[in-house]
Scaffold this motif. Structure first.
Motif, short mmCIF file in Angstrom:
data_model
loop_
_atom_site.label_atom_id
_atom_site.label_comp_id
_atom_site.label_asym_id
_atom_site.label_seq_id
_atom_site.Cartn_x
_atom_site.Cartn_y
_atom_site.Cartn_z
N SER A 191 -50.70 9.05 14.60
CA SER A 191 -49.52 9.80 14.14
C SER A 191 -48.24 9.46 14.90
N ASN A 192 -48.33 8.60 15.90
CA ASN A 192 -47.15 8.29 16.72
C ASN A 192 -46.27 7.25 16.01
N VAL A 193 -45.44 7.75 15.12
CA VAL A 193 -44.63 6.87 14.26
C VAL A 193 -43.69 5.99 15.08
N ALA A 194 -42.97 6.61 16.04
CA ALA A 194 -42.01 5.84 16.84
C ALA A 194 -42.72 4.79 17.67
N GLY A 195 -43.81 5.20 18.31
CA GLY A 195 -44.56 4.26 19.13
C GLY A 195 -45.07 3.09 18.30
N ARG A 196 -45.66 3.41 17.17
CA ARG A 196 -46.27 2.35 16.36
C ARG A 196 -45.23 1.42 15.76
N ALA A 197 -44.03 1.97 15.47
CA ALA A 197 -42.97 1.10 14.95
C ALA A 197 -42.63 0.03 15.97
N LEU A 198 -42.64 0.43 17.24
CA LEU A 198 -42.38 -0.53 18.32
C LEU A 198 -43.58 -1.45 18.55
N TYR A 199 -44.76 -0.86 18.64
CA TYR A 199 -45.96 -1.65 18.98
C TYR A 199 -46.27 -2.69 17.91
N ASP A 200 -46.05 -2.33 16.64
CA ASP A 200 -46.33 -3.29 15.56
C ASP A 200 -45.48 -4.55 15.68
N LYS A 201 -44.35 -4.41 16.41
CA LYS A 201 -43.49 -5.59 16.59
C LYS A 201 -43.90 -6.42 17.81
N MET A 202 -44.72 -5.82 18.68
CA MET A 202 -45.01 -6.51 19.94
C MET A 202 -46.47 -6.86 20.15
N THR A 204 -53.28 2.18 23.90
CA THR A 204 -53.71 3.00 22.78
C THR A 204 -52.58 3.96 22.40
N THR A 205 -52.63 4.44 21.20
CA THR A 205 -51.70 5.48 20.80
C THR A 205 -52.33 6.30 19.69
N GLN A 206 -51.73 7.43 19.40
CA GLN A 206 -52.23 8.24 18.29
C GLN A 206 -51.77 7.62 16.98
N CYS A 222 -32.45 8.68 25.35
CA CYS A 222 -32.28 7.22 25.49
C CYS A 222 -33.16 6.44 24.52
N ARG A 223 -33.83 7.13 23.65
CA ARG A 223 -34.74 6.42 22.72
C ARG A 223 -33.97 5.61 21.69
N GLY A 224 -34.62 4.55 21.21
CA GLY A 224 -34.00 3.70 20.19
C GLY A 224 -32.98 2.72 20.74
N ARG A 225 -32.96 2.56 22.08
CA ARG A 225 -31.99 1.67 22.71
C ARG A 225 -32.66 0.50 23.42
N GLY A 226 -33.92 0.29 23.15
CA GLY A 226 -34.59 -0.89 23.72
C GLY A 226 -35.30 -0.66 25.03
N VAL A 227 -35.34 0.59 25.52
CA VAL A 227 -35.98 0.85 26.81
C VAL A 227 -37.50 0.62 26.72
N GLY A 228 -38.12 1.18 25.71
CA GLY A 228 -39.57 1.02 25.54
C GLY A 228 -39.96 -0.45 25.39
N ARG A 229 -39.20 -1.15 24.59
CA ARG A 229 -39.47 -2.58 24.39
C ARG A 229 -39.36 -3.33 25.72
N ALA A 230 -38.31 -3.03 26.49
CA ALA A 230 -38.10 -3.71 27.77
C ALA A 230 -39.23 -3.40 28.75
N ASP A 232 -49.44 4.48 30.29
CA ASP A 232 -48.41 5.42 29.84
C ASP A 232 -47.12 4.67 29.58
N LEU A 233 -46.44 5.11 28.54
CA LEU A 233 -45.10 4.58 28.25
C LEU A 233 -44.27 5.77 27.81
N PHE A 234 -43.11 5.91 28.42
CA PHE A 234 -42.27 7.06 28.08
C PHE A 234 -40.80 6.71 28.25
N THR A 235 -40.01 7.06 27.24
CA THR A 235 -38.55 6.93 27.33
C THR A 235 -37.96 8.32 27.19
N GLU A 236 -37.04 8.65 28.06
CA GLU A 236 -36.36 9.95 27.97
C GLU A 236 -35.76 10.09 26.57
C1 LIG Z 1 -42.62 5.36 22.00
C2 LIG Z 1 -41.39 5.29 22.87
C3 LIG Z 1 -41.81 4.93 24.30
C4 LIG Z 1 -40.44 4.21 22.34
O1 LIG Z 1 -39.42 4.05 23.28
P1 LIG Z 1 -37.93 3.60 22.88
O2 LIG Z 1 -37.22 3.33 24.15
O3 LIG Z 1 -37.30 4.56 21.95
O4 LIG Z 1 -38.23 2.25 22.08
P2 LIG Z 1 -37.22 1.08 21.77
O5 LIG Z 1 -35.82 1.59 21.71
O6 LIG Z 1 -37.48 -0.04 22.72
O7 LIG Z 1 -37.69 0.70 20.30
C5 LIG Z 1 -37.85 -0.60 19.99
C6 LIG Z 1 -38.19 -0.76 18.52
O8 LIG Z 1 -39.03 0.26 17.95
C7 LIG Z 1 -38.40 0.85 16.82
N1 LIG Z 1 -38.43 2.29 16.92
C8 LIG Z 1 -38.36 3.02 18.04
N2 LIG Z 1 -38.40 4.34 17.74
C9 LIG Z 1 -38.46 4.41 16.37
C10 LIG Z 1 -38.50 5.47 15.43
N3 LIG Z 1 -38.46 6.76 15.85
N4 LIG Z 1 -38.58 5.17 14.13
C11 LIG Z 1 -38.59 3.89 13.72
N5 LIG Z 1 -38.54 2.84 14.55
C12 LIG Z 1 -38.48 3.10 15.86
C13 LIG Z 1 -36.96 0.44 16.84
O9 LIG Z 1 -36.56 0.13 15.54
C14 LIG Z 1 -36.92 -0.78 17.70
O10 LIG Z 1 -37.02 -1.95 16.95
P3 LIG Z 1 -35.90 -3.09 17.12
O11 LIG Z 1 -35.78 -3.34 18.60
O12 LIG Z 1 -36.48 -4.23 16.37
O13 LIG Z 1 -34.66 -2.50 16.54
C15 LIG Z 1 -40.61 6.64 22.87
O14 LIG Z 1 -40.39 7.03 21.53
C16 LIG Z 1 -41.30 7.76 23.61
O15 LIG Z 1 -41.18 7.88 24.84
N6 LIG Z 1 -42.04 8.62 22.88
C17 LIG Z 1 -42.72 9.77 23.47
C18 LIG Z 1 -43.86 9.35 24.35
C19 LIG Z 1 -44.81 8.44 23.64
O16 LIG Z 1 -45.14 8.64 22.48
N7 LIG Z 1 -45.23 7.41 24.39
C20 LIG Z 1 -46.16 6.44 23.88
C21 LIG Z 1 -47.55 6.94 23.96
S1 LIG Z 1 -48.69 5.68 23.46
#
Ligand SMILES: CC(C)(COP(=O)(O)OP(=O)(O)OC[C@H]1O[C@@H](n2cnc3c(N)ncnc32)[C@H](O)[C@@H]1OP(=O)(O)O)[C@@H](O)C(=O)NCCC(=O)NCCS
Length: 113
Positions: A89-100, A85-87, A57-65, A50-54
């Motif tokens: 459709s999880n655009v935010a998650g995949r944007a982060l995961y594709d970088k890591m 794993t992720t769905q 606080c999203r978009g501030r590097g918490v998930g990456r850290a 599991d990975l979750f950011t409130e």
């Molecule tokens: C997925 C999730 C954990 C990401 O956490 P986060 O703290 O927002 O991620 P970060 O701030 O560390 O993001 C890091 C990178 O991802 C990119 N990113 C994050 N959210 C994004 C979004 N909504 N759209 C585009 N890019 C995004 C950022 O550009 C950032 O890249 P950078 O560091 O090169 O600028 C968070 O969105 C979340 O909790 N989602 C709901 C629960 C979930 O889906 N969990 C994962 C299940 S597999």
């Protein structure tokens, strides 16, 4: 979740581990992970469950850290791989995961019992 299930998380023998991210003394993110043996590797692999950011606080590097902390912990433990794993459709998650990490094309099936 039942009380017994919750209690398991505080049992030292429980294999699921956690990291939390704190901001001003408040938990704003969590990562749960566990190690298991692999039939194709000599060392254990690490599953990031599991990975979750409130939300605020999203978009501030918490998930990456949090992911980086799990990668470091896995390396320290001698594990050779971290996976999660992720769905699709999880655009935010995949944007982060594709970088890591790399996506090798696997999809997940499950069967509820
Ligand atoms: C997925 C999730 C954990 C990401 O956490 P986060 O703290 O927002 O991620 P970060 O701030 O560390 O993001 C890091 C990178 O991802 C990119 N990113 C994050 N959210 C994004 C979004 N909504 N759209 C585009 N890019 C995004 C950022 O550009 C950032 O890249 P950078 O560091 O090169 O600028 C968070 O969105 C979340 O909790 N989602 C709901 C629960 C979930 O889906 N969990 C994962 C299940 S597999």
């Amino acid at each position: 979740m039942t009380k017994q299930t919750w209690e398991r998380f505080f049992d030292k023998a429980e294999t699921v581990r956690a990291f939390v991210a704190e901001l001003d003394g408040r938990v704003v993110g969590i990562a749960h992970f566990l190690f298991h043996c692999s039939t194709s590797r000599f060392s254990d692999v690490c599953y990031l469950q599991d990975l979750f950011t409130e939300e605020i606080c999203r978009g501030r590097g918490v998930g990456r850290a949090l992911i980086q902390r799990v990668l470091d912990a896995a390396q320290e433990a001698g594990s050779s791989r971290v996976y999660w794993t992720t769905q699709t459709s999880n655009v935010a998650g995949r944007a982060l995961y594709d970088k890591m990490a790399e996506h090798h094309g696997f999809i997940v099936y499950s069967h509820e019992l």
